[in-house]
Design an enzyme around this catalytic site. Structure first.
Site, PDB file in Angstrom:
ATOM      1  N   ASP A   1      28.056  83.828  54.625  1.00  0.00           N
ATOM      2  CA  ASP A   1      27.095  84.894  54.902  1.00  0.00           C
ATOM      3  C   ASP A   1      25.929  84.406  55.758  1.00  0.00           C
ATOM      4  O   ASP A   1      25.339  85.186  56.509  1.00  0.00           O
ATOM      5  CB  ASP A   1      26.546  85.465  53.588  1.00  0.00           C
TER       6      ASP A   1
ATOM      7  N   HIS B   1      27.415  79.983  46.106  1.00  0.00           N
ATOM      8  CA  HIS B   1      28.579  80.870  46.014  1.00  0.00           C
ATOM      9  C   HIS B   1      29.145  80.792  44.609  1.00  0.00           C
ATOM     10  O   HIS B   1      29.125  79.738  43.978  1.00  0.00           O
ATOM     11  CB  HIS B   1      29.639  80.453  47.036  1.00  0.00           C
TER      12      HIS B   1
END
Length: 462
Positions: A401, A342
């Site tokens: 995700d 991320h």
């Protein structure tokens, strides 16, 4: 930029004795080209970008036009650029201050409803029961579908990407009330009318809510049901779209699960899609048009579309015994591992852990293979990658995700197009910075300063 433009934005120099806005210190700069020295105040660990325009190369014959205009900050991708302040949230890449609404704090507020979190993010305080009921009622009353919107949605083949239907439907909603589009009426509608701004925030939340439901109905061939003015936002989405029909879990579980999930997604802070929203809004565009830009930005696989992309990758992997080969390909840089790593989180994504807890709770009601066989693939990817030095040394961890799509499939809430549904949860995260604006008391669409990054001219070698 003339003096009037400069005065509208926050000033580049923050006085050291301005009450609670005291400078933390000063950045001392010496320009080796001219020998000139400068001191720029540091405020909340930031220096105003316009301060650097004071640094010029003077009138020397060798000075380029760029250097005469003042020093610029080159930041492709806005990787180290802040464009607004927030007193609500703090990026969770590092431990957050106790006074901020971080992801950890949002988890701690899990007992609150999704609407309460929305209210807190947009208006800065938790609502009273009366305020909460008023918000729910106002949103429900706006949950109607004009004929033009229904025509647009039903014109799409049912297997069309949901995000594209979503964008088209939003455009139709904007077209249905052109008197709310500033360029159409020929004036700045949102400059000094915070009542209208708040009304449009409610409208955006309602439009997104009913559009998500309408698309669900179109894809499944069910009729759209009317909103219940006494129901919560999530209850109405489940009700209007018939999301509990043919589900393995009861409606109450779907509502409770979506509430937990969407609270995690509720605040974007400043991301690519937020910046896209504000970029468009800075032209004094209407909020729905601005929201469309955010949805389009969020659809890419490097952003919100990563939810769908990660699920597609796991579908290609198929079974847990194929996971080692996927990891090997990633390490050979033959492919990207979506759902891992991320931009902000250089430690485990707290949202991912919370989503795993949601999934574990769901498996108590339905066996994991019945929820979604690919969930085992996700768990195996996480297990292998989290113990591999290649990922841990690079501070790459599972993000939201990787697991986000499985909550929807576990509830049998349309397998295709998870990311567009998450856009509903992000609606308040986008409208909050729009309402707060670049200047106190003026929403982003009401400002007279359009966001317009510059470029650096590079002379070609001859």
């Amino acid at each position: 930029m003339d003096d009037a433009d400069r005065n509208t934005w926050a000033q580049p120099a923050i006085p050291a004795d301005s009450g609670d806005q005291k400078a933390e210190g000063f950045l001392s700069v010496k320009d080796s080209r001219t020998g000139a020295k400068y001191a720029f105040p540091i405020y909340r660990n930031a220096v105003h970008a316009l301060s650097f325009r004071q640094i010029t190369a003077g009138d020397s014959q060798n000075a380029s036009q760029h250097s005469k205009e003042g020093l610029r900050v080159f930041d492709p991708g806005f990787r180290n650029t802040a464009v607004k302040e927030s007193n609500i949230t703090y990026t969770c890449g590092v431990p957050a201050p106790n006074t901020s609404l971080s992801c950890h704090t949002i988890n701690a507020l899990e007992g609150k409803t999704f609407e309460e979190i929305i209210y807190l993010l947009i208006w800065g305080t938790l609502p009273s029961q009366e305020q909460l009921q008023h918000l729910q009622r106002c949103i429900a009353e706006e949950c109607f579908v004009p004929q033009v919107v229904e025509n647009v949605v039903t014109s799409f083949p049912r297997d069309s990407p949901s995000v594209l239907i979503f964008i088209a439907a939003l455009s139709a909603f904007a077209a249905d009330q052109p008197d709310l589009v500033p360029s159409y009426v020929g004036r700045n509608l949102y400059g000094n009318d915070m009542k209208l701004v708040d009304e449009q925030i409610v409208r955006v939340l309602a439009v997104v809510s009913v559009t998500v439901s309408l698309i669900a109905c179109h894809k499944t061939g069910r009729p759209l049901k009317s909103a219940d003015a006494s129901a919560s936002m999530i209850e109405n989405i489940v009700h209007m779209g018939g999301l509990a029909e043919n589900s393995r879990v009861p409606a109450a579980t779907i509502i409770a699960t979506l509430q937990r999930l969407w609270i995690l997604y509720a605040d974007l802070e400043m991301t690519c899609s937020t910046a896209a929203f504000l970029h468009v809004a800075s032209t004094q565009a209407d909020p729905i048009s601005s929201f469309i830009a955010a949805v389009a930005a969020g659809y890419g696989p490097l952003h919100g579309g990563a939810i769908d992309t990660a699920y597609s990758v796991m579908r290609e992997v198929g079974t847990t015994d194929q996971v080692p080969e996927l990891i090997a390909k990633v390490k050979r840089k033959e492919c990207r591992l979506f759902g891992y790593g991320h931009r902000t989180y250089k430690r485990p994504d707290p949202r991912a852990e919370a989503i795993k807890e949601i999934l574990h709770d769901l498996t108590r009601e339905v066996p994991v293979n019945e929820l979604d066989p690919l969930l085992k693939v996700a768990f195996e990817i996480d297990r292998v990658a989290s113990s591999d030095d290649y990922f841990t040394a690079r501070k790459l961890f599972a993000n939201a995700d990787l697991y986000g799509s499985f909550v929807y499939t576990a509830l049998v809430v349309l397998v295709q197009g998870h990311s567009y549904r998450t856009n509903y949860a992000l609606g308040d995260g986008l409208t909050e910075p729009w309402r707060s604006g670049p200047v106190e008391g003026v929403c982003w669409s009401g400002s007279s300063n359009m966001a317009a990054p510059t470029d650096l001219y590079r002379v070609r070698d001859r």
